[in-house]
Design a protein around this motif. Sequence first.
Motif, PDB file in Angstrom:
ATOM      1  N   LYS A 162       0.832  -1.204   0.000  1.00 34.21           N
ATOM      2  CA  LYS A 162       0.000   0.000   0.000  1.00 34.21           C
ATOM      3  C   LYS A 162       0.873   1.263   0.000  1.00 34.21           C
ATOM      4  CE  LYS A 162      -3.915  -2.154   2.384  1.00 34.21           C
ATOM      5  NZ  LYS A 162      -4.809  -2.095   3.567  1.00 34.21           N
ATOM      6  N   VAL A 163       0.488   2.218  -0.837  1.00 30.76           N
ATOM      7  CA  VAL A 163       1.253   3.462  -0.931  1.00 30.76           C
ATOM      8  C   VAL A 163       0.311   4.662  -0.893  1.00 30.76           C
ATOM      9  CG1 VAL A 163       3.149   2.418  -2.236  1.00 30.76           C
ATOM     10  CG2 VAL A 163       1.206   3.407  -3.464  1.00 30.76           C
ATOM     11  N   VAL A 164       0.905   5.809  -0.578  1.00 28.89           N
ATOM     12  CA  VAL A 164       0.165   7.067  -0.446  1.00 28.89           C
ATOM     13  C   VAL A 164       0.777   8.110  -1.368  1.00 28.89           C
ATOM     14  CG1 VAL A 164      -0.306   8.982   1.140  1.00 28.89           C
ATOM     15  CG2 VAL A 164      -0.571   6.622   1.925  1.00 28.89           C
ATOM     16  N   LEU A 165      -0.056   8.968  -1.933  1.00 25.59           N
ATOM     17  CA  LEU A 165       0.405  10.085  -2.759  1.00 25.59           C
ATOM     18  C   LEU A 165       0.025  11.388  -2.066  1.00 25.59           C
ATOM     19  CD1 LEU A 165      -0.818   8.782  -6.228  1.00 25.59           C
ATOM     20  CD2 LEU A 165       1.529   8.749  -5.371  1.00 25.59           C
ATOM     21  N   ILE A 166       1.003  12.243  -1.826  1.00 28.28           N
ATOM     22  CA  ILE A 166       0.729  13.540  -1.201  1.00 28.28           C
ATOM     23  C   ILE A 166       0.908  14.634  -2.249  1.00 28.28           C
ATOM     24  CG2 ILE A 166       1.339  15.156   0.623  1.00 28.28           C
ATOM     25  CD1 ILE A 166       2.116  12.859   2.350  1.00 28.28           C
ATOM     26  N   GLN A 167      -0.194  15.295  -2.564  1.00 22.99           N
ATOM     27  CA  GLN A 167      -0.228  16.307  -3.614  1.00 22.99           C
ATOM     28  C   GLN A 167       0.134  17.687  -3.090  1.00 22.99           C
ATOM     29  OE1 GLN A 167      -4.415  15.000  -3.972  1.00 22.99           O
ATOM     30  NE2 GLN A 167      -4.112  15.185  -6.188  1.00 22.99           N
ATOM     31  N   GLY A 168       0.452  18.590  -4.025  1.00 20.28           N
ATOM     32  CA  GLY A 168       0.637  19.992  -3.679  1.00 20.28           C
ATOM     33  C   GLY A 168      -0.721  20.673  -3.680  1.00 20.28           C
ATOM     34  N   ALA A 189       3.527  -0.975 -11.433  1.00 12.51           N
ATOM     35  CA  ALA A 189       4.403  -1.886 -10.690  1.00 12.51           C
ATOM     36  C   ALA A 189       3.629  -2.783  -9.719  1.00 12.51           C
ATOM     37  CB  ALA A 189       5.457  -1.083  -9.935  1.00 12.51           C
ATOM     38  N   GLY A 190       2.303  -2.594  -9.668  1.00 17.56           N
ATOM     39  CA  GLY A 190       1.484  -3.452  -8.824  1.00 17.56           C
ATOM     40  C   GLY A 190       1.253  -2.946  -7.414  1.00 17.56           C
ATOM     41  N   MET A 191       1.535  -1.659  -7.162  1.00 16.97           N
ATOM     42  CA  MET A 191       1.290  -1.100  -5.834  1.00 16.97           C
ATOM     43  C   MET A 191      -0.185  -0.699  -5.704  1.00 16.97           C
ATOM     44  SD  MET A 191       4.329  -1.310  -4.633  1.00 16.97           S
ATOM     45  CE  MET A 191       5.038  -2.467  -5.806  1.00 16.97           C
ATOM     46  N   GLU A 192      -0.689  -0.670  -4.484  1.00 16.78           N
ATOM     47  CA  GLU A 192      -2.065  -0.253  -4.230  1.00 16.78           C
ATOM     48  C   GLU A 192      -2.064   1.158  -3.643  1.00 16.78           C
ATOM     49  OE1 GLU A 192      -5.995  -1.358  -1.505  1.00 16.78           O
ATOM     50  OE2 GLU A 192      -4.214  -2.663  -1.424  1.00 16.78           O
TER      51      GLU A 192
END
Length: 321
Positions: A162-168, A189-192
């Motif tokens: 599991k991954v997180v994206l932090i936007q501007g 790459a198969g990340m969630e």
Amino acid sequence: MISKKFKLFGAAVAVSCMALTAGCSGDKANGSGGGDENVSVVLKTLSSPYWKYVEAGAKAAGKKHGVNVNVVGPNAESEVMQQVNMIEDQLSQSPGAIVVAPSQPETVAPSLESAVKSKVPVLLIDSNADFKGKTTFIGTENFTAGQEGGKLLASMLKKGDKVVLIQGALGNPATDERIKGAEEALKKAGMEVVSKQPADSDKTKAMSVMENILEKNEDVKGVFSANDDMALGALRAVKAKNLDVKIIGTDGTEEAVKSILDGGLAGTIAQSPYNMGYKGVENALKAIKGKKVKNRIDSGIDIITKENAEEKLEFLKKISK
């Protein structure tokens, strides 16, 4: 991964901040190159290290080429109307050319179009804007930078993590494109991706955003942040919970590189902010003199990890003096 060689174009000029005239609060720094030409540079802000590197490059170019450079920027990247006011104020002073890093392109475009109609060359750096007559855009391919960040993060994780994206700030084309690129690479790459939230390029906000995300997702394994300040904010939240989370930032600031060496951040996708500022002023002078300027100039990226962080840190220390 092998880092590209950084090229130091000249000595950085010390940063000075003063109140802006004409009723606009914000940051302002003057650099006299001792010449007859005047170039205005309007950045997204002068309150973060990244933009101070841009300023240092712009003023170094002014010193090298004998151009008087005036650098201004709002108190924060989210102060879009403040930036519009600053652009109009600079144009009222009849500069030979204006270099702008637009926070919200569609909002500043009318002012820049007016500059073009008044025969003032307009050069954009860091973030592009769609309007007729601009001289050039100088900056990173932000989608590519995000892709490289996503690939780097994925290489440190395993499929299904599991991954997180932090936007501007939403609507900021540079940070939006980085997130798009990273998201594409991570999913491929198969990340969630379990969360994607804005933190306005602010360290404190990013810490709060990450704290909230971790309340529901303590099993997060990776974070991609659209800039280094937010990455460092997210790192604080992760450390507070003693979690092992790989965090990748963007920009390659000195604080971020030090964090990599200290075992904090896992990496950063470094832009060349100094080069953006330098090339902005250098090409502004060309435009003033009627010389040909390429309509797109790529300032490049560099992938920074613990393996090459020391080299990057030495470069940043030189331009910060």
